[in-house]
Design a protein around this motif. Sequence first.
Motif, mmCIF file in Angstrom:
data_model
loop_
_atom_site.group_PDB
_atom_site.id
_atom_site.type_symbol
_atom_site.label_atom_id
_atom_site.label_comp_id
_atom_site.label_asym_id
_atom_site.label_seq_id
_atom_site.Cartn_x
_atom_site.Cartn_y
_atom_site.Cartn_z
ATOM 1 N N THR A 151 -1.254 1.818 13.004
ATOM 2 C CA THR A 151 -0.960 1.193 11.719
ATOM 3 C C THR A 151 0.496 1.476 11.360
ATOM 4 O O THR A 151 1.038 2.526 11.721
ATOM 5 N N VAL A 177 -5.086 8.141 8.489
ATOM 6 C CA VAL A 177 -4.317 7.673 7.332
ATOM 7 C C VAL A 177 -5.311 7.405 6.207
ATOM 8 O O VAL A 177 -6.326 6.734 6.415
ATOM 9 N N ILE A 178 -5.020 7.933 5.028
ATOM 10 C CA ILE A 178 -5.885 7.701 3.873
ATOM 11 C C ILE A 178 -5.127 6.830 2.879
ATOM 12 O O ILE A 178 -4.009 7.154 2.472
ATOM 13 N N LEU A 179 -5.730 5.722 2.518
ATOM 14 C CA LEU A 179 -5.123 4.817 1.542
ATOM 15 C C LEU A 179 -5.187 5.454 0.158
ATOM 16 O O LEU A 179 -6.259 5.786 -0.336
ATOM 17 N N THR A 188 -7.892 4.947 8.146
ATOM 18 C CA THR A 188 -7.487 4.164 9.312
ATOM 19 C C THR A 188 -6.741 5.084 10.284
ATOM 20 O O THR A 188 -6.353 6.195 9.920
ATOM 21 N N PRO A 214 -8.946 2.543 -2.313
ATOM 22 C CA PRO A 214 -8.435 3.908 -2.172
ATOM 23 C C PRO A 214 -9.469 4.804 -1.499
ATOM 24 O O PRO A 214 -10.652 4.764 -1.815
ATOM 25 N N ALA A 267 4.605 10.401 1.667
ATOM 26 C CA ALA A 267 3.633 9.317 1.839
ATOM 27 C C ALA A 267 4.338 8.196 2.592
ATOM 28 O O ALA A 267 5.492 8.343 3.019
ATOM 29 N N ALA A 283 1.646 2.056 8.371
ATOM 30 C CA ALA A 283 1.636 3.190 7.445
ATOM 31 C C ALA A 283 1.535 4.499 8.201
ATOM 32 O O ALA A 283 2.205 5.486 7.870
ATOM 33 N N ARG A 306 0.821 -1.218 0.000
ATOM 34 C CA ARG A 306 0.000 0.000 0.000
ATOM 35 C C ARG A 306 0.853 1.265 0.000
ATOM 36 O O ARG A 306 1.957 1.267 0.548
ATOM 37 N N ARG A 338 -1.268 11.086 4.968
ATOM 38 C CA ARG A 338 -1.829 11.442 6.274
ATOM 39 C C ARG A 338 -2.720 12.672 6.173
ATOM 40 O O ARG A 338 -2.415 13.618 5.459
ATOM 41 N N SER A 364 0.132 5.203 1.315
ATOM 42 C CA SER A 364 -0.830 5.954 2.119
ATOM 43 C C SER A 364 -0.327 7.366 2.387
ATOM 44 O O SER A 364 0.884 7.628 2.345
#
Length: 257
Positions: free
Chosen positions: A141, A114-116, A136, A132, A219, A143, A105, A109, A107
Amino acid sequence: MDTSPEASSLAQGLRIVRVVVDREKAGKQLLGVSQLAAELDMDQSRVSRLTQELCDLRLLERRERGPFRVGSGFFALAATLNTGWLRDAGAELEALVAATGLRARVSVRDGFRVILLLASSNDSRAGSFVQPGMVTPVWCTGAGRALLWDHKQHAVEVLLSDVNFVGVGGPRAAHSTQDVWELMVRDKKQGFVAAVEEFEHSIVEVAVPIREAQDGILASLSVLGSSAEVASRAGELADALHQAATRLGSARAGGGA
């Protein structure tokens, strides 16, 4: 997690767009306001307001009060994202899948969310919750903590000051800002993040930041798998992630969109 109106609207708007996109891709019947509200278990008046805003942004479109479909703005945005370093990121994710057999992934912030941004083909499938736009927590996480890599302790405390840790994450998730900071100290000593059962039971996420020389962390790049798949080779996986992240950071610095 975040209870602010802005965060809630962002997450819910992304869910609406995702449902419309997935149904159109799958050739399923398109939905109107009441059907979307039922599908997403959301208040109908809120869906009505959010879909109007999404139509104003041309991410969705609706003709004569019919069902919603993907708008021209969505395709314009998709075309923009499919260039430069993000296009390269897709290739890097698939290379990581081929080399490691794990999900991968990219990701970004948004505050303590956290945005995928991108997911590998073995992670993001039609109908899956992993798409997408998925949101989270940043603190539990891999990420997320990779995106906080440059934060000092005080900055972490300020960022997470209003977070409710109760009931969020997996069995080994942090339950306070001090817990988060201690995990980050450990991460920095080993040179990468290893989030073991912090968001999902039996899942380990190994992550590193993607850096752009002048703008700092751009990212995060991560791979996920079961404890048996990941735990014994976390260092090896981190090396592969660092190499891919360096390439992506260089592609961004070189002028990619």
